[in-house]
Motif scaffolding. Structure first.
Motif, mmCIF file in Angstrom:
data_model
loop_
_atom_site.group_PDB
_atom_site.id
_atom_site.type_symbol
_atom_site.label_atom_id
_atom_site.label_comp_id
_atom_site.label_asym_id
_atom_site.label_seq_id
_atom_site.Cartn_x
_atom_site.Cartn_y
_atom_site.Cartn_z
ATOM 1 N N ALA A 52 10.450 3.578 38.457
ATOM 2 C CA ALA A 52 9.799 4.702 37.779
ATOM 3 C C ALA A 52 10.341 4.898 36.363
ATOM 4 C CB ALA A 52 9.985 5.983 38.583
ATOM 5 N N GLY A 53 11.355 4.114 35.979
ATOM 6 C CA GLY A 53 11.916 4.237 34.634
ATOM 7 C C GLY A 53 12.695 5.511 34.425
ATOM 8 N N MET A 54 13.269 6.040 35.501
ATOM 9 C CA MET A 54 14.033 7.286 35.372
ATOM 10 C C MET A 54 15.357 7.033 34.671
ATOM 11 S SD MET A 54 13.450 9.283 38.916
ATOM 12 C CE MET A 54 11.861 9.400 39.673
ATOM 13 N N THR A 55 15.836 8.046 33.986
ATOM 14 C CA THR A 55 17.109 7.968 33.279
ATOM 15 C C THR A 55 18.023 9.084 33.767
ATOM 16 O OG1 THR A 55 16.223 9.336 31.499
ATOM 17 C CG2 THR A 55 16.091 6.943 31.200
ATOM 18 N N PRO A 56 19.340 8.889 33.642
ATOM 19 C CA PRO A 56 20.275 9.944 34.075
ATOM 20 C C PRO A 56 19.948 11.254 33.382
ATOM 21 C CG PRO A 56 21.473 7.950 33.553
ATOM 22 C CD PRO A 56 20.050 7.731 33.100
ATOM 23 N N SER A 57 20.022 12.341 34.143
ATOM 24 C CA SER A 57 19.686 13.646 33.570
ATOM 25 C C SER A 57 20.824 14.642 33.709
ATOM 26 C CB SER A 57 18.421 14.201 34.229
ATOM 27 O OG SER A 57 18.611 14.364 35.616
ATOM 28 N N GLY A 58 22.049 14.154 33.836
ATOM 29 C CA GLY A 58 23.202 15.035 33.920
ATOM 30 C C GLY A 58 23.474 15.486 35.331
ATOM 31 N N GLY A 59 24.605 16.164 35.497
ATOM 32 C CA GLY A 59 25.002 16.608 36.825
ATOM 33 C C GLY A 59 25.570 15.462 37.624
ATOM 34 N N GLY A 60 26.144 15.747 38.748
ATOM 35 C CA GLY A 60 26.710 14.711 39.598
ATOM 36 C C GLY A 60 27.752 13.894 38.865
ATOM 37 N N THR A 61 27.783 12.594 39.124
ATOM 38 C CA THR A 61 28.763 11.724 38.478
ATOM 39 C C THR A 61 28.302 11.260 37.115
ATOM 40 O OG1 THR A 61 27.822 9.787 39.537
ATOM 41 C CG2 THR A 61 29.682 10.857 40.654
ATOM 42 N N GLN A 62 27.082 11.552 36.743
ATOM 43 C CA GLN A 62 26.574 11.144 35.444
ATOM 44 C C GLN A 62 26.945 12.208 34.424
ATOM 45 O OE1 GLN A 62 25.137 8.220 35.089
ATOM 46 N NE2 GLN A 62 25.233 7.842 37.269
ATOM 47 N N THR A 63 27.756 11.840 33.443
ATOM 48 C CA THR A 63 28.162 12.815 32.431
ATOM 49 C C THR A 63 27.928 12.259 31.043
ATOM 50 O OG1 THR A 63 30.420 11.995 32.283
ATOM 51 C CG2 THR A 63 29.988 13.721 33.927
ATOM 52 N N ASP A 64 27.841 13.135 30.080
ATOM 53 C CA ASP A 64 27.693 12.739 28.689
ATOM 54 C C ASP A 64 29.004 12.890 27.936
ATOM 55 O OD1 ASP A 64 24.444 14.306 28.599
ATOM 56 O OD2 ASP A 64 24.978 12.226 29.036
ATOM 57 N N GLU A 65 30.091 13.168 28.645
ATOM 58 C CA GLU A 65 31.371 13.389 27.993
ATOM 59 C C GLU A 65 31.915 12.088 27.417
ATOM 60 O OE1 GLU A 65 34.101 15.242 30.656
ATOM 61 O OE2 GLU A 65 32.643 16.730 31.303
ATOM 62 N N GLN A 66 32.544 12.174 26.261
ATOM 63 C CA GLN A 66 33.168 11.029 25.633
ATOM 64 C C GLN A 66 34.623 10.971 26.076
ATOM 65 O OE1 GLN A 66 31.623 8.757 23.698
ATOM 66 N NE2 GLN A 66 29.745 9.848 24.194
ATOM 67 N N PRO A 67 35.180 9.757 26.284
ATOM 68 C CA PRO A 67 36.581 9.675 26.689
ATOM 69 C C PRO A 67 37.499 10.110 25.552
ATOM 70 C CG PRO A 67 35.673 7.494 26.267
ATOM 71 C CD PRO A 67 34.537 8.479 26.170
ATOM 72 N N ALA A 68 38.670 10.635 25.924
ATOM 73 C CA ALA A 68 39.655 11.022 24.918
ATOM 74 C C ALA A 68 40.159 9.770 24.212
ATOM 75 C CB ALA A 68 40.805 11.763 25.591
ATOM 76 N N ASP A 69 40.713 9.940 23.004
ATOM 77 C CA ASP A 69 41.236 8.799 22.263
ATOM 78 C C ASP A 69 42.221 8.019 23.121
ATOM 79 O OD1 ASP A 69 39.725 9.349 20.038
ATOM 80 O OD2 ASP A 69 41.288 10.575 19.087
ATOM 81 N N GLY A 70 42.070 6.708 23.103
ATOM 82 C CA GLY A 70 42.978 5.855 23.852
ATOM 83 C C GLY A 70 42.570 5.619 25.287
ATOM 84 N N GLU A 71 41.585 6.349 25.799
ATOM 85 C CA GLU A 71 41.127 6.153 27.167
ATOM 86 C C GLU A 71 39.953 5.187 27.171
ATOM 87 O OE1 GLU A 71 40.148 9.662 29.301
ATOM 88 O OE2 GLU A 71 42.038 10.659 28.839
ATOM 89 N N GLN A 72 39.861 4.424 28.257
ATOM 90 C CA GLN A 72 38.751 3.500 28.404
ATOM 91 C C GLN A 72 37.581 4.232 29.049
ATOM 92 O OE1 GLN A 72 39.655 0.165 30.854
ATOM 93 N NE2 GLN A 72 37.818 -0.960 30.279
#
Length: 149
Positions: free
Chosen positions: A107-127
């Motif tokens: 269906a071409g769905m994309t992550p919409s937030g919530g659950g394990t899907q996040t838009d957070e960026q890792p802190a400096d030095g984190e992978q």
């Protein structure tokens, strides 16, 4: 972990002949219009007590521009249940998480937030979490870890 690869294949629509072949005596103007409603692999669920997409047990949420919404629920015992709501509001329940993942991908769905899907960026030095994994996990997959080898 398992990695699943999903391939999208094009099949003739119900009532249509393979490329360029028409039944004798029937032209395109004689045929009924094809049903453009998507066929979902899940079972229609009308009880109304399904887990909601923002429930804490939901591990992934997806949506599509056409109004479809899907979410994956993990029960306390680890059982995965897929849910999908089509644009008409009909809910489908998937006891097979792999079938749910195929429908979400098709269906071409994309992550919409919530659950394990996040838009957070890792802190400096984190992978970042989706970097290539030592066990061969795919870094471009948007599916939850449950679907990776």
């Amino acid at each position: 972990m398992r990695t699943y690869r999903i391939s999208v294949k094009s099949l003739p629509q119900a009532g249509q002949q393979p490329t360029g072949q028409q039944p004798a005596g029937q032209g395109p103007e004689d045929q009924e219009p094809a049903d453009d409603g998507r066929q979902w692999a899940g079972d229609p669920y009308d009880d109304g007590d399904e887990t909601l997409p923002d429930d804490p047990a939901v591990t992934a949420r997806f949506s599509a521009p056409g109004g479809e919404e899907a979410w994956l629920e993990r029960a306390a015992d680890g059982t995965l249940t897929g849910w999908l709501r089509d644009p008409s509001g009909q809910v489908y329940r998937y006891s097979d998480a792999d079938a749910w993942a195929v429908d979400v991908d098709d269906a071409g769905m994309t992550p919409s937030g919530g659950g394990t899907q996040t838009d957070e960026q890792p802190a400096d030095g984190e992978q970042p979490e989706n970097e290539a994994e030592p066990d061969g996990g795919s870094q471009d997959s948007e599916l939850p870890d449950e679907f990776r080898k």
